[in-house]
Design an enzyme around this catalytic site. Structure first.
Site, PDB file in Angstrom:
ATOM      1  N   HIS A 191      -0.329   0.130  13.958  1.00 33.15           N
ATOM      2  CA  HIS A 191      -0.772   1.508  13.745  1.00 33.15           C
ATOM      3  C   HIS A 191      -0.661   2.346  15.011  1.00 33.15           C
ATOM      4  O   HIS A 191      -0.182   3.484  14.976  1.00 33.15           O
ATOM      5  CB  HIS A 191      -2.222   1.535  13.254  1.00 33.15           C
ATOM      6  N   LYS A 230      -6.089   2.880   7.159  1.00 34.27           N
ATOM      7  CA  LYS A 230      -7.256   2.251   7.775  1.00 34.27           C
ATOM      8  C   LYS A 230      -6.950   0.764   7.989  1.00 34.27           C
ATOM      9  O   LYS A 230      -6.114   0.206   7.271  1.00 34.27           O
ATOM     10  CB  LYS A 230      -8.500   2.468   6.903  1.00 34.27           C
ATOM     11  N   ARG A 288      -1.214 -12.134   5.882  1.00 36.09           N
ATOM     12  CA  ARG A 288      -1.749 -11.037   6.693  1.00 36.09           C
ATOM     13  C   ARG A 288      -3.262 -11.095   6.855  1.00 36.09           C
ATOM     14  O   ARG A 288      -3.793 -10.864   7.949  1.00 36.09           O
ATOM     15  CB  ARG A 288      -1.347  -9.707   6.040  1.00 36.09           C
ATOM     16  N   ASP A 313     -10.031  -5.496   7.277  1.00 35.57           N
ATOM     17  CA  ASP A 313      -9.358  -5.232   6.011  1.00 35.57           C
ATOM     18  C   ASP A 313     -10.305  -4.659   4.958  1.00 35.57           C
ATOM     19  O   ASP A 313      -9.945  -3.727   4.241  1.00 35.57           O
ATOM     20  CB  ASP A 313      -8.719  -6.518   5.478  1.00 35.57           C
ATOM     21  N   TYR A 344      11.911   2.706  12.742  1.00 35.08           N
ATOM     22  CA  TYR A 344      10.814   3.670  12.713  1.00 35.08           C
ATOM     23  C   TYR A 344      11.167   4.918  13.515  1.00 35.08           C
ATOM     24  O   TYR A 344      10.770   6.031  13.159  1.00 35.08           O
ATOM     25  CB  TYR A 344       9.543   3.033  13.264  1.00 35.08           C
ATOM     26  N   ILE A 385       0.833  -1.201   0.000  1.00 33.02           N
ATOM     27  CA  ILE A 385       0.000   0.000   0.000  1.00 33.02           C
ATOM     28  C   ILE A 385       0.868   1.253   0.000  1.00 33.02           C
ATOM     29  O   ILE A 385       0.508   2.273  -0.597  1.00 33.02           O
ATOM     30  CB  ILE A 385      -0.974  -0.012   1.195  1.00 33.02           C
ATOM     31  N   ALA A 386       2.036   1.186   0.644  1.00 29.48           N
ATOM     32  CA  ALA A 386       2.938   2.337   0.666  1.00 29.48           C
ATOM     33  C   ALA A 386       3.440   2.659  -0.737  1.00 29.48           C
ATOM     34  O   ALA A 386       3.633   3.833  -1.083  1.00 29.48           O
ATOM     35  CB  ALA A 386       4.112   2.065   1.595  1.00 29.48           C
ATOM     36  N   SER A 425      11.895   1.597   7.648  1.00 25.78           N
ATOM     37  CA  SER A 425      11.545   0.189   7.617  1.00 25.78           C
ATOM     38  C   SER A 425      12.164  -0.491   8.828  1.00 25.78           C
ATOM     39  O   SER A 425      12.881   0.137   9.614  1.00 25.78           O
ATOM     40  CB  SER A 425      12.050  -0.463   6.324  1.00 25.78           C
ATOM     41  N   ARG A 426      11.890  -1.796   8.983  1.00 26.62           N
ATOM     42  CA  ARG A 426      12.531  -2.542  10.071  1.00 26.62           C
ATOM     43  C   ARG A 426      13.883  -3.080   9.653  1.00 26.62           C
ATOM     44  O   ARG A 426      14.608  -3.635  10.470  1.00 26.62           O
ATOM     45  CB  ARG A 426      11.608  -3.678  10.515  1.00 26.62           C
TER      46      ARG A 426
END
Length: 340
Positions: free
Chosen positions: A90, A108, A176, A189, A69, A26-27, A47-48
């Site tokens: 989130h 969302k 996910r 979702d 982050y 989505i990013a 990112s991680r």
């Protein structure tokens, strides 16, 4: 309570500098659409791990790339952070960025539960920072026209809202969508779209109930939802990840009906049907981007006006939507590790 406009957070004439936290699918869509948001500049990604940050940075020409982050949240070149992590992250990511002085657009669903949502709102208000849920459907020009027609009374008194959404997704307990640890389930979702749509039209419900099919991983895979409102109006919503429905939404009033065509959550056309008159067709076919630019444009408008909330997607409404979904999930016996 929505704060009034004060001193601009970002002065006129300077780009609004964006950071993206969580460089996933989505990013990438959001980053691509920022090119269609005048005055937006993507300057950082967090990112991680460094490899993912660098890959995203290479793809979109992002100069500042972080493997944490926290480093992104503390980048002095960033005005606002778009949070695109899985749902359960989130809350923590939003609080992290707000406390670092950043404004936040969070994907969302706003939060996993009402307690998290309230903490996020409290942090934004305490720090005088902008915060908004990225319900992209609501910011598209077609939905702005729908709201205009409703405000003008084109439908009379709204009595019924319907919406169906879904897509077929093969079961994978690690994916996910099906994994409780990642906030899986059809409601969080996909169902957030029709619940938010009904909220946009009718406000907060006085009653919410429904039936759901719970899959073997313990999350909801499809459901029907009934909502009732103070006016006596009702909403009937359907959600599934077991099939590919025709995703259509309707708003039925005493004078007329709006029908938003498939896929209504990324709408391009709708019809206004009034008895005794020819149907009016409204066409908002996209000519550039996927539509994520409109939520970014709204964020930047608010920042330039010194607003801490958007009147199109107010924080109290995001909390109410989370409360409705939490009530439904708990009635179905669906719980997540983050629930309190």
């Amino acid at each position: 309570m929505m704060a009034s406009a004060t001193t601009p957070f970002v002065p006129a004439g300077r780009p609004v500098r964006w950071g993206i936290l969580g460089p996933g699918r989505i990013a990438r869509k959001f980053a691509a659409d920022l090119a269609h948001a005048p005055g937006a500049e993507l300057v950082a990604v967090g990112s991680r791990n460094q490899a993912n940050a660098d890959a995203f940075g290479d793809e979109f020409g992002v100069p500042n790339r972080y493997d944490s982050y926290a480093d992104l949240a503390n980048d002095p070149d960033v005005d606002v952070v778009y949070i695109a992590t899985p749902h359960p992250a989130h809350h923590d990511a939003t609080i992290l960025c707000l406390r670092a002085g950043k404004h936040v657009l969070v994907e969302k669903p706003f939060a996993m539960n009402a307690a998290e949502a309230c903490e996020m709102v409290e942090a934004a208000r305490a720090g005088n920072r902008f915060l908004m849920e990225a319900m992209w459907t609501r910011f598209r020009p077609l939905m702005a026209k729908v709201r205009q027609l409703l405000a003008e009374g084109a439908l009379g008194e709204v009595q019924l809202v319907t919406a169906t959404i879904g897509w077929m997704s093969s079961f994978d307990p690690e994916f996910r969508l099906y994994n409780p640890l990642l906030g899986g389930g059809a409601l969080l979702d996909g169902g957030v779209y029709p619940v938010s749509f009904a909220s946009m039209v009718l406000g907060a419900p006085t009653e919410a109930c429904g039936v759901a099919t719970i899959g073997e991983s313990g999350v909801d895979e499809q459901e029907t939802i009934a909502l009732r409102y103070p006016s006596g109006a009702v909403a009937a919503l359907g959600v599934t990840v077991r099939a590919n429905p025709q995703s259509i939404a309707t708003i039925v009033g005493t004078r007329g009906t709006i029908v938003i065509d498939h896929d209504w959550h990324k709408p391009q056309t709708f019809r206004l049907l009034v008895p005794g008159a020819e149907p009016q067709v409204f066409d908002y076919t996209m000519t550039e981007g996927l539509g994520y630019q409109f939520e970014a444009i709204e964020v930047m408008r608010c920042l330039r006006e010194g607003r801490t909330e958007s009147p199109i997607m107010p924080l109290d409404e995001s909390v109410s939507i989370v409360q409705t979904m939490e009530q439904l999930l708990r009635s179905w016996g669906v719980r997540y590790p983050s629930d309190r």
